[in-house]
Design an enzyme around this catalytic site. Structure first.
Site, mmCIF file in Angstrom:
data_model
loop_
_atom_site.group_PDB
_atom_site.id
_atom_site.type_symbol
_atom_site.label_atom_id
_atom_site.label_comp_id
_atom_site.label_asym_id
_atom_site.label_seq_id
_atom_site.Cartn_x
_atom_site.Cartn_y
_atom_site.Cartn_z
ATOM 1 N N ASN A 81 10.021 5.178 2.804
ATOM 2 C CA ASN A 81 9.726 4.314 3.944
ATOM 3 C C ASN A 81 10.928 3.509 4.438
ATOM 4 O O ASN A 81 11.748 3.037 3.653
ATOM 5 C CB ASN A 81 8.618 3.342 3.547
ATOM 6 C CG ASN A 81 7.307 4.053 3.288
ATOM 7 O OD1 ASN A 81 6.725 4.628 4.200
ATOM 8 N ND2 ASN A 81 6.865 4.045 2.040
ATOM 9 N N ARG A 118 0.829 -1.212 0.000
ATOM 10 C CA ARG A 118 0.000 0.000 0.000
ATOM 11 C C ARG A 118 0.873 1.277 0.000
ATOM 12 O O ARG A 118 1.068 1.890 -1.036
ATOM 13 C CB ARG A 118 -0.959 -0.033 1.206
ATOM 14 C CG ARG A 118 -2.181 0.860 1.018
ATOM 15 C CD ARG A 118 -1.893 2.322 1.326
ATOM 16 N NE ARG A 118 -1.471 2.529 2.715
ATOM 17 C CZ ARG A 118 -0.909 3.648 3.143
ATOM 18 N NH1 ARG A 118 -0.692 4.659 2.316
ATOM 19 N NH2 ARG A 118 -0.518 3.765 4.398
ATOM 20 N N ASP A 119 1.458 1.635 1.126
ATOM 21 C CA ASP A 119 2.244 2.872 1.194
ATOM 22 C C ASP A 119 3.424 2.821 0.227
ATOM 23 O O ASP A 119 3.805 3.829 -0.371
ATOM 24 C CB ASP A 119 2.742 3.075 2.634
ATOM 25 C CG ASP A 119 3.279 4.469 2.893
ATOM 26 O OD1 ASP A 119 3.031 5.371 2.075
ATOM 27 O OD2 ASP A 119 3.967 4.656 3.920
ATOM 28 N N HIS A 130 10.416 7.231 8.108
ATOM 29 C CA HIS A 130 10.971 7.247 6.758
ATOM 30 C C HIS A 130 12.475 7.413 6.873
ATOM 31 O O HIS A 130 12.958 8.059 7.798
ATOM 32 C CB HIS A 130 10.366 8.407 5.949
ATOM 33 C CG HIS A 130 8.950 8.153 5.514
ATOM 34 N ND1 HIS A 130 8.288 8.970 4.652
ATOM 35 C CD2 HIS A 130 8.087 7.158 5.830
ATOM 36 C CE1 HIS A 130 7.068 8.497 4.438
ATOM 37 N NE2 HIS A 130 6.922 7.401 5.153
ATOM 38 N N CYS A 147 9.957 9.382 -1.398
ATOM 39 C CA CYS A 147 9.391 10.416 -0.539
ATOM 40 C C CYS A 147 8.789 11.494 -1.432
ATOM 41 O O CYS A 147 9.525 12.185 -2.139
ATOM 42 C CB CYS A 147 10.456 11.021 0.375
ATOM 43 S SG CYS A 147 9.778 12.325 1.415
ATOM 44 N N HIS A 202 5.933 5.126 12.559
ATOM 45 C CA HIS A 202 6.081 5.010 11.105
ATOM 46 C C HIS A 202 7.190 5.982 10.690
ATOM 47 O O HIS A 202 6.969 7.182 10.625
ATOM 48 C CB HIS A 202 4.729 5.380 10.477
ATOM 49 C CG HIS A 202 4.682 5.333 8.989
ATOM 50 N ND1 HIS A 202 3.836 4.482 8.301
ATOM 51 C CD2 HIS A 202 5.342 6.029 8.037
ATOM 52 C CE1 HIS A 202 3.983 4.676 6.994
ATOM 53 N NE2 HIS A 202 4.891 5.607 6.810
HETATM 54 MG MG MG Z 1 5.182 6.096 4.650
#
Ligand code: MG
Length: 308
Positions: free
Chosen positions: A252, A13-14, A212, A243, A210
């Site tokens: 990520n 997903r992300d 990055h 990003c 979460h």
């Molecule tokens: Mg992310």
């Protein structure tokens, strides 16, 4: 405090949502199955957003229907989730058999207005509406808190604003808040300070982080958070997903990098790092550019050395 660390895999997903190419449903389903085979037990598979706006997530209905009916995944105890922006998205998720959804308000006003077309309070009200409808139907809800460590428009974000969003989400019924460093600016000093404030208001078992790796600090941040007692971390296989606020930069935190470090600490032993590298290798070929994960790249390189 339990030593069990939980990884929420967001590659499908992300990760894929922030890649230039849109992959077909079959490729994405195979990716989810490969991640599950590597031992990952929480996987965000898709997003019920508008396919004209986010073509990478098109077909999430079909993808999730297939996966939620997969006896092997269910039998292995894999928890699949999907992102839903509103009630319409929730309806689609329910129809596809999804049992966990995620809402995603932000902690800073400008980011919220530009990305969600709603101010923070309005976005929280929408999230609460989705939460109420989801819990009524027996679904679990996760809440992302975007821009928690910095906003691309406003710069620093006060920790009080982040805590306020977390409290609203928990009161609305989310089981977990994923406090997110959307632009990859967090560093260990900041994480230590933010957590010491946040853990007075948010129970640590309800908190996920979460990160990055945009500035190379993601693993250091995880280490500080582990020390503070946090046990749930988001990651994307291979470091998928650039990003969007720093073109060309890595996004990520890579699952391989996270797992390698955790296993060195005696944690996350249930993840098969070699199988994870296989899952990433297949998706790397599909997206057509090298994945940034250091551990992934090093594993491939050491395999080449050994096979000489
Ligand atoms: Mg992310």
């Amino acid at each position: 405090m339990s030593d069990a660390v939980s990884i929420v895999e967001l590659g499908p997903r992300d990760g894929l949502q922030n890649e230039a190419v849109a992959l077909d449903v079959a490729t994405r389903a195979a990716f989810v199955r490969a991640l599950a085979a590597a031992g990952l037990r929480r996987i965000e598979a898709g997003a019920f957003v508008r396919p004209d706006r986010v073509p990478q997530m098109a077909g999430s209905d079909q993808l999730c229907s297939t996966l939620t009916a997969d006896a092997a995944l269910l039998g292995a105890g894999v928890r699949l989730s999907a992102l839903v922006p509103n009630l319409k998205g929730l309806e689609r998720a329910v129809a596809a058999g999804v049992r966990e959804v995620a809402v995603f308000p932000a902690a800073s006003e400008t980011f919220s207005r530009r990305n969600l077309n709603q101010g923070v309070d309005e976005a929280l009200a929408s999230a609460a509406e989705v939460c109420a409808a989801a819990t009524r139907q027996g679904l679990a809800v996760r809440g992302y808190v975007s821009t928690a460590f910095g906003c691309p428009y406003e710069g620093p974000v006060p920790v009080a604003a982040v805590i306020r969003v977390c409290e609203h989400l928990l009161a609305a019924g989310v089981h977990e808040v994923a406090v997110s460093d959307t632009i990859g600016v967090a560093h260990p000093g900041q994480v230590r300070d933010v957590l010491s404030a946040m853990l007075t208001a948010v129970p640590r078992e309800r908190l996920a982080l979460h990160f990055h790796d945009t500035r190379g600090t993601a693993l250091a941040n995880v280490l500080v958070a582990l020390d503070a007692g946090v046990r749930t971390f988001d990651a994307c296989a291979g470091g998928l997903g650039g990003c969007p606020f720093a073109p060309g930069a890595t996004g990520n935190l890579a699952t391989e990098d996270l797992v390698y470090m955790l296993q060195g600490l005696g944690l996350a032993r249930d993840i098969d790092l070699d199988a994870l590298v296989e899952a990433s290798a297949a998706i790397e070929e599909a997206i057509g550019h090298p994945l940034p994960s250091r551990c992934y790249r090093a594993t491939l390189a050491s395999r080449r050395v050994r096979s000489r």
